[in-house]
Design a protein around this motif. Sequence first.
Motif, mmCIF file in Angstrom:
data_model
loop_
_atom_site.group_PDB
_atom_site.id
_atom_site.type_symbol
_atom_site.label_atom_id
_atom_site.label_comp_id
_atom_site.label_asym_id
_atom_site.label_seq_id
_atom_site.Cartn_x
_atom_site.Cartn_y
_atom_site.Cartn_z
ATOM 1 N N ILE A 185 -7.244 5.803 3.358
ATOM 2 C CA ILE A 185 -6.640 5.871 4.682
ATOM 3 C C ILE A 185 -5.761 7.117 4.724
ATOM 4 O O ILE A 185 -4.952 7.329 3.814
ATOM 5 C CB ILE A 185 -5.786 4.612 4.968
ATOM 6 N N PRO A 186 -5.895 7.952 5.761
ATOM 7 C CA PRO A 186 -5.024 9.137 5.860
ATOM 8 C C PRO A 186 -3.544 8.745 5.826
ATOM 9 O O PRO A 186 -3.162 7.679 6.337
ATOM 10 C CB PRO A 186 -5.400 9.735 7.221
ATOM 11 N N ALA A 187 -2.722 9.596 5.235
ATOM 12 C CA ALA A 187 -1.304 9.292 5.028
ATOM 13 C C ALA A 187 -0.581 8.924 6.322
ATOM 14 O O ALA A 187 0.171 7.949 6.363
ATOM 15 C CB ALA A 187 -0.610 10.473 4.353
ATOM 16 N N SER A 188 -0.789 9.688 7.381
ATOM 17 C CA SER A 188 -0.076 9.400 8.632
ATOM 18 C C SER A 188 -0.527 8.079 9.232
ATOM 19 O O SER A 188 0.292 7.331 9.779
ATOM 20 C CB SER A 188 -0.274 10.532 9.638
ATOM 21 N N HIS A 221 1.820 4.601 9.676
ATOM 22 C CA HIS A 221 1.875 3.859 10.944
ATOM 23 C C HIS A 221 1.606 2.371 10.713
ATOM 24 O O HIS A 221 2.349 1.518 11.194
ATOM 25 C CB HIS A 221 0.842 4.455 11.913
ATOM 26 N N HIS A 222 0.555 2.063 9.963
ATOM 27 C CA HIS A 222 0.201 0.663 9.697
ATOM 28 C C HIS A 222 1.297 -0.044 8.899
ATOM 29 O O HIS A 222 1.661 -1.182 9.202
ATOM 30 C CB HIS A 222 -1.128 0.566 8.952
ATOM 31 N N LEU A 223 1.841 0.628 7.895
ATOM 32 C CA LEU A 223 2.892 0.027 7.078
ATOM 33 C C LEU A 223 4.149 -0.243 7.901
ATOM 34 O O LEU A 223 4.771 -1.301 7.748
ATOM 35 C CB LEU A 223 3.219 0.924 5.884
ATOM 36 N N ALA A 224 4.497 0.686 8.774
ATOM 37 C CA ALA A 224 5.681 0.494 9.620
ATOM 38 C C ALA A 224 5.500 -0.710 10.542
ATOM 39 O O ALA A 224 6.437 -1.506 10.721
ATOM 40 C CB ALA A 224 5.944 1.756 10.438
ATOM 41 N N ARG A 225 4.327 -0.864 11.094
ATOM 42 C CA ARG A 225 4.067 -2.005 11.981
ATOM 43 C C ARG A 225 4.156 -3.324 11.214
ATOM 44 O O ARG A 225 4.716 -4.299 11.705
ATOM 45 C CB ARG A 225 2.710 -1.854 12.665
ATOM 46 N N MET A 226 3.601 -3.354 10.001
ATOM 47 C CA MET A 226 3.647 -4.585 9.209
ATOM 48 C C MET A 226 5.067 -4.889 8.741
ATOM 49 O O MET A 226 5.473 -6.049 8.723
ATOM 50 C CB MET A 226 2.684 -4.495 8.026
ATOM 51 N N ALA A 227 5.833 -3.864 8.391
ATOM 52 C CA ALA A 227 7.224 -4.068 7.991
ATOM 53 C C ALA A 227 8.053 -4.554 9.175
ATOM 54 O O ALA A 227 8.931 -5.406 9.019
ATOM 55 C CB ALA A 227 7.800 -2.775 7.423
ATOM 56 N N ASN A 228 7.753 -4.056 10.347
ATOM 57 C CA ASN A 228 8.504 -4.415 11.552
ATOM 58 C C ASN A 228 8.415 -5.909 11.868
ATOM 59 O O ASN A 228 9.369 -6.491 12.367
ATOM 60 C CB ASN A 228 8.008 -3.588 12.743
#
Length: 96
Positions: free
Chosen positions: A44-47, A51-58
């Motif tokens: 998965i591209p870094a950016s 984005h996906h990690l931030a949404r899951m952490a949120n």
Amino acid sequence: MEHEAVAASLAELGNTSRLAVFRFLVKAGHNGSAVGEIQKALNIPASTLSHHLARMANVGLIKQTKHSRTIICTPDYQHLDTLISFLREECCVGFN
């Protein structure tokens, strides 16, 4: 857990990339995995991954901890247990 929080968590897991990341982290265990390892394993591209990690952490599905210059992601197993319990208690009542 409130219905809105459950719905938000399930919505995030409804994305195939986020589901793949979450599955990877659950399999990685309580020590989690570095963002770079997730990116390499799932291609998965870094950016996009960020984005996906931030949404899951949120929504509380994962936790992110910074160790020097490395970010370690771990699944929040308590959150996962709460989601599973909610589904079992609220959605599966009457099915035996």
